[in-house]
Design an enzyme around this catalytic site. Structure first.
Site, mmCIF file in Angstrom:
data_model
loop_
_atom_site.group_PDB
_atom_site.id
_atom_site.type_symbol
_atom_site.label_atom_id
_atom_site.label_comp_id
_atom_site.label_asym_id
_atom_site.label_seq_id
_atom_site.Cartn_x
_atom_site.Cartn_y
_atom_site.Cartn_z
ATOM 1 N N HIS A 124 1.035 -0.883 0.130
ATOM 2 C CA HIS A 124 0.224 0.008 0.311
ATOM 3 C C HIS A 124 1.182 0.801 -0.173
ATOM 4 C CE1 HIS A 124 -3.784 -3.031 0.988
ATOM 5 N NE2 HIS A 124 -3.924 -1.989 0.241
ATOM 6 N N GLU A 143 -10.584 -12.098 -3.424
ATOM 7 C CA GLU A 143 -9.303 -11.110 -3.398
ATOM 8 C C GLU A 143 -8.593 -13.043 -2.350
ATOM 9 O OE1 GLU A 143 -8.557 -6.818 -1.419
ATOM 10 O OE2 GLU A 143 -10.304 -8.429 -0.749
ATOM 11 N N ASP A 186 -4.240 -8.865 -3.713
ATOM 12 C CA ASP A 186 -4.369 -10.092 -2.602
ATOM 13 C C ASP A 186 -4.714 -11.475 -3.368
ATOM 14 O OD1 ASP A 186 -4.190 -8.736 -0.292
ATOM 15 O OD2 ASP A 186 -5.769 -7.326 -0.652
ATOM 16 N N CYS A 206 -9.140 -4.599 -9.815
ATOM 17 C CA CYS A 206 -9.205 -3.209 -9.518
ATOM 18 C C CYS A 206 -7.613 -3.156 -8.494
ATOM 19 C CB CYS A 206 -10.513 -2.342 -8.296
ATOM 20 S SG CYS A 206 -10.390 -3.555 -7.066
HETATM 21 C C1 PEP Z 1 -6.323 -5.847 -4.532
HETATM 22 O O1 PEP Z 1 -5.941 -6.817 -3.403
HETATM 23 O O2 PEP Z 1 -5.820 -6.508 -5.112
HETATM 24 C C2 PEP Z 1 -6.381 -4.577 -3.643
HETATM 25 C C3 PEP Z 1 -7.466 -3.799 -5.224
HETATM 26 O O3 PEP Z 1 -6.626 -4.353 -2.308
HETATM 27 P P1 PEP Z 1 -5.690 -3.289 -1.814
HETATM 28 O O4 PEP Z 1 -4.323 -3.596 -3.290
HETATM 29 O O5 PEP Z 1 -6.729 -2.001 -0.829
HETATM 30 O O6 PEP Z 1 -5.152 -4.602 -0.579
HETATM 31 MG MG MG Z 2 -6.957 -6.078 -1.655
#
Ligand code: PEP
Ligand code: MG
Length: 486
Positions: A114, A355, A379, A426
């Site tokens: 992140h 995920e 994830d 996403c």
């Molecule tokens: C993901 O896991 O791909 C996602 C979009 O959520 P994050 O990156 O916030 O875990």
């Molecule tokens: Mg995620």
């Protein structure tokens, strides 16, 4: 800090032994650290680090040493400054957003952590997982960051600087050219209409989404409203933030993900650290374990939904009972608002993030129970390949093209389409132009990514032929090999 074991004892040292404040708190800290060191239980023993950390903060305040995160730091704005750190937490990265640094380098972290995601959304070059940059680079060194390829030159030669200036101009020219695609409908050469939406972390980013022609917000990571502060935002504060995005997007769909705390994203005062946080009380698990926090967020979301098209997205679902519990919590939040006479929309779509391999493999009942799905490859890859996305040591094993990952994506996309339910992707893979052809070949028709990738991906899609790619990808999936599409 308010624990008498630390503060009263330090106070006592000041009164009885006339220590100065710094020396008193350091001494008491050393006593407590030694006590923690001797604890047998490894979990409790590690809590000693919390004490060291808090003492370091107090000492920094007492000595007046500037903290990068304090806005009062006066930076010479004529110089482009680069932060070189061992690690930067996602919450701290978010605070650095306003400080206008020219780049970030960290020793730790993976490209889909992140911290890296927030850096990407800030539109400044960053390279994570460098290993030892923090100890090798000195104050005042001239640094040349190639954020696209993840490399750094320290005190580069004039020739290297000249070469990179050219690369940068070409990059800027390309971006200016891409901007012309903003209002072009995204249709592949064989006529498949693709939806392109944006990922955002803070409400203001909806402007960047509109500037590149995003057709909606595919992922608003709401947890960033909660991070780096000691108290969670109130219902009203959340309502304002969600409503701001919904209003800015002016009728376009806005998908807001409920709180995904845990793993590398924590609240400032959350002292509990799970043994293995990525597998712990994260995301929907955290929300169901803190029903009041969840209820407050759901109420704020329902109120904001009256201003446009808001969809609610639940992260890290792996059990059907989590879907049922989320639906129930949403229903209760709705009823509580109705009872208070607060307007709520007739219906708000509820979706889940895919995920975990569990939901991806057995996705059909989830498709039936929910209004839409959104695949979080960051994830999904982490949990499928057993690779911590924040760990630089295993970053080279993080492979979105792994046949196992692609088979999961294919299965989920196919199941959703057969049931006539929308499915989007996403994760960072959606904004990676190396992945665009494969995702199109897997049948994906909705992508959500950081705004600055959107036009690059669009340009790739406009020149692609979905049908031809589908055949090639299907063939590779049958043989469980990586597709070669060029
Ligand atoms: C993901 O896991 O791909 C996602 C979009 O959520 P994050 O990156 O916030 O875990
Ligand atoms: Mg995620």
């Amino acid at each position: 800090l308010s624990d008498p074991m630390l503060s009263e004892a330090a106070d006592e040292l000041i009164k009885t032994r006339h220590y100065n404040a710094e020396w008193a708190i350091t001494t008491q800290g050393q006593i407590l650290s030694a006590q923690f060191e001797s604890i047998h239980d490894p979990y409790l023993r590690e809590r000693g680090a919390d004490i060291d950390q808090i003492i370091e903060k107090v000492l920094r305040r007492l000595s007046g040493t500037p903290n990068l995160l304090q806005k009062s730091v006066s930076l010479n704005q004529s110089e482009a400054l680069i932060v070189v750190a061992r690690d930067i937490s996602p919450a701290d990265m978010l605070k650095l957003r306003d400080a206008r640094f020219a780049g970030f380098l960290t020793d730790l972290g993976g490209p889909t952590s992140h911290t890296a995601i927030v850096a990407r959304s800030m539109n400044v070059p960053a390279v994570v997982g460098l290993g030892s940059a923090h100890s090798l680079v000195r104050d005042g060194d001239l640094l040349l960051i190639d954020g696209l390829n993840g490399s750094v030159l320290v005190n580069p030669s004039d020739a290297a600087i000249a070469e990179f200036r050219q690369i940068r101009s070409r990059y800027i020219e390309k971006r200016t050219r891409l901007q012309q695609l903003r209002d072009t409908p995204c249709i592949t050469r064989d006529g498949i209409r693709i939806r392109l939406e944006a990922n955002i972390e803070v409400p203001d980013e909806s402007e960047a989404a509109l500037a590149v022609g995003a057709e909606g917000i595919g992922l608003f990571r709401s947890e960033f409203l909660f991070m780096g502060r000691s108290q969670p935002p109130s219902e009203d504060e959340q309502y304002e933030a969600y409503a701001q995005v919904v209003k800015a997007m002016d009728g376009r769909p806005v998908t807001i993900r409920t709180l995904d705390l845990g793993a590398d994203k924590t609240l400032v005062d959350d002292a509990s650290v799970a043994v293995n946080p990525a597998l712990g009380l994260r995301a929907i698990r955290y929300c169901l374990a803190h029903p009041e926090l969840f209820a407050t967020q759901l109420r704020a979301l329902l109120r904001a939904a009256t201003h446009g098209h808001l969809r609610i997205l639940i992260p890290l679902i792996s059990h059907m009972h989590e879907v049922v519990a989320s639906q129930k919590a949403l229903q209760q939040a709705r009823q509580s608002l109705i009872d208070e006479g607060v307007p709520v929309p007739e219906r708000v779509e509820l979706g889940a993030m895919v995920e975990t391999p569990a939901i991806a493999v057995a996705v059909e009942p989830f498709v039936d129970a929910l209004d839409f799905l959104s695949i979080g490859t960051n994830d999904l890859i982490q949990y499928t390949l057993a690779i911590d996305r924040s760990d630089a040591e295993v970053a080279h094993l993080y492979d979105p093209m792994h046949p196992a990952v692609l088979r999961l994506l294919h299965h989920v996309i196919g199941a959703a389409h057969r049931a006539g339910k929308p499915v989007s992707l996403c994760g960072e893979a959606a904004g990676d132009t190396q992945m665009t052809a494969v995702l199109l070949g897997l049948g994906l028709k909705e992508f959500s990514m950081h705004p600055q990738h959107l036009l690059d991906v669009k340009s790739k899609l406009l020149s692609s032929h979905a049908d031809a790619l589908r055949n090639k990808v299907a063939d590779a999936l049958n043989r469980a090999v990586r597709p070669t599409l060029n």
